[in-house]
Scaffold this active site. Structure first.
Site, short mmCIF file in Angstrom:
data_model
loop_
_atom_site.label_atom_id
_atom_site.label_comp_id
_atom_site.label_asym_id
_atom_site.label_seq_id
_atom_site.Cartn_x
_atom_site.Cartn_y
_atom_site.Cartn_z
N THR A 124 0.84 -1.20 0.00
CA THR A 124 0.00 0.00 0.00
C THR A 124 0.88 1.25 0.00
O THR A 124 1.90 1.29 0.68
CB THR A 124 -0.95 0.04 1.21
OG1 THR A 124 -1.70 1.25 1.17
CG2 THR A 124 -0.20 -0.04 2.51
N VAL A 125 0.45 2.25 -0.74
CA VAL A 125 1.21 3.50 -0.77
C VAL A 125 1.10 4.24 0.55
O VAL A 125 1.98 5.03 0.90
CB VAL A 125 0.71 4.42 -1.92
CG1 VAL A 125 0.96 3.78 -3.26
CG2 VAL A 125 -0.76 4.78 -1.75
N ASP A 126 0.02 3.99 1.31
CA ASP A 126 -0.21 4.75 2.54
C ASP A 126 0.81 4.44 3.62
O ASP A 126 0.98 5.22 4.56
CB ASP A 126 -1.61 4.45 3.09
CG ASP A 126 -2.71 4.83 2.11
OD1 ASP A 126 -2.48 5.76 1.32
OD2 ASP A 126 -3.78 4.21 2.14
N MET A 153 -2.50 11.42 -1.00
CA MET A 153 -3.23 10.35 -0.35
C MET A 153 -2.59 10.00 1.00
O MET A 153 -1.68 10.68 1.45
CB MET A 153 -3.26 9.13 -1.27
CG MET A 153 -4.00 9.36 -2.57
SD MET A 153 -3.87 7.97 -3.72
CE MET A 153 -4.78 6.71 -2.80
N GLY A 154 -3.08 8.93 1.61
CA GLY A 154 -2.52 8.51 2.88
C GLY A 154 -3.54 8.25 3.95
O GLY A 154 -3.20 7.77 5.04
N ARG A 155 -4.79 8.63 3.68
CA ARG A 155 -5.86 8.47 4.67
C ARG A 155 -5.47 9.12 5.99
O ARG A 155 -5.22 10.31 6.04
CB ARG A 155 -6.22 6.99 4.83
CG ARG A 155 -6.91 6.44 3.58
CD ARG A 155 -7.57 5.11 3.85
NE ARG A 155 -6.69 4.00 3.56
CZ ARG A 155 -7.10 2.74 3.45
NH1 ARG A 155 -8.38 2.45 3.62
NH2 ARG A 155 -6.25 1.77 3.18
#
Length: 326
Positions: A128-130, A176-178
């Site tokens: 995941t990028v996050d 992004m990243g939430r």
């Protein structure tokens, strides 16, 4: 990037070195949907060269999806279907490539096999990028996006700097990243000792303070002539609300409200009347329904959508939100 495909390559190549223990290796087309629909790709039909090329192939060669399995207590049909597909193809290992939702799917599949006494190894492949997966120090995928946002911000900063004297002085990059600020932090790599860039970073872990933010931006602009802002999609206000859901409106609506001093409902009504008048002058139809749509609905909190034929014979879709919307 090639991160997801690289992991798939590692799985397939490793399985091929253990042919006495592992037979066919199938890839589900579009993730778990491929398993549910029995759309399985036999990777054994691909040459070693083709599989090796996955290491340098961006995106997801076998497709992907955003799909969470339902709670088995609510709907067990999906789980019964998965079990039937696994049994039909003698599946003994289930490896799922992805982020948090994929980990959740993998857990549910593991529980399914356990509850039915089916011999299955369910293994999640973190991706995941996050960079927010528990117990994962640096998740595959984060490095790729970290480089991307850093380079993107540096390039944008050069552009803003070149035009700041007579044009835009502030640039905002939302990432992004939430609820994790790793990607926002990576934006900071846009600058270094040799390439100083006036940056302001807004993290989801730190509540947004409008006064401090504006002061910081103003100070950067006065010192450097411009400022670049990196902001997380998960930024929260002082009340703990997502800034993206804190009653924001589009720029046209807020601009007109500021200039006229009118409330949103009156500005919206004026826009609707202008649209109707323009359509009528251009030969469009005009009737009681359109009058109601232009005059009555904008001043109420109804939130309806009207399909109208305002401009000549061309259909136009007019979306009427509530009085808090844009």
């Amino acid at each position: 990037t090639a991160v997801i495909n690289t992991t798939a390559c590692g799985v397939i190549e490793t399985a091929r070195t253990h042919r006495r223990r592992i037979g066919a290796v199938y890839a589900g087309r579009n993730g778990i949907l491929g398993a549910l629909r029995e759309e399985l790709i036999d990777t054994g039909k691909e040459s070693a060269k083709t599989i090796a090329a996955l290491r340098h192939t961006p995106s997801g060669a076998f497709g992907s999806c955003r799909y969470k399995l339902k709670d088995p207590a609510v709907d067990n049909t999906q789980y019964e279907r998965l079990l039937a597909v696994f049994q039909a193809h003698d599946i003994g290992y289930f490896l799922y490539n992805g982020g948090g939702d994929s980990a959740d799917t993998c857990l549910k599949v593991a529980q399914l096999a356990r509850d039915h006494g089916y011999p299955l190894q369910a293994i999640h492949l973190p991706k995941t990028v996050d960079n927010d997966l528990p117990f994962t120090d640096c998740c595959p995928g984060f490095g790729s996006v970290a480089k991307y946002v850093a380079v993107s911000m540096r390039e944008a900063a050069f552009d803003v700097q070149s035009m700041a004297k007579t044009s835009t002085k502030v640039f905002v990059l939302e990432v992004m990243g939430r609820h994790a600020g790793w990607i926002t932090a990576a934006v900071g790599m846009a600058e270094d000792a040799a390439t100083p860039i006036p940056l302001v970073l807004l993290f989801p872990e730190v509540a947004f303070d409008e006064a401090k933010f504006l002061a910081a931006v103003d100070a950067k602009v006065k010192r450097f002539g411009y400022c670049c802002v990196g902001v997380s999609e998960g930024l929260l206000n002082a009340e703990g609300q997502l800034m993206a859901e804190a009653g924001t409106r589009d720029g046209l609506m807020t601009g007109l409200c500021d200039r006229t001093g009118w409330p949103v409902r009156w500005v919206r009504m004026a826009i609707e009347v202008a649209v109707v008048a323009t359509g009528w002058l251009m030969g469009g139809n005009f009737g009681p329904g359109i009058s109601v749509g232009a005059l009555a609905l904008p001043s109420t909190a109804t939130g309806v959508t009207i399909e109208a034929n305002y401009i000549g014979t061309n259909a136009a879709s007019l979306s009427l939100g509530n009085t808090q919307g844009g």
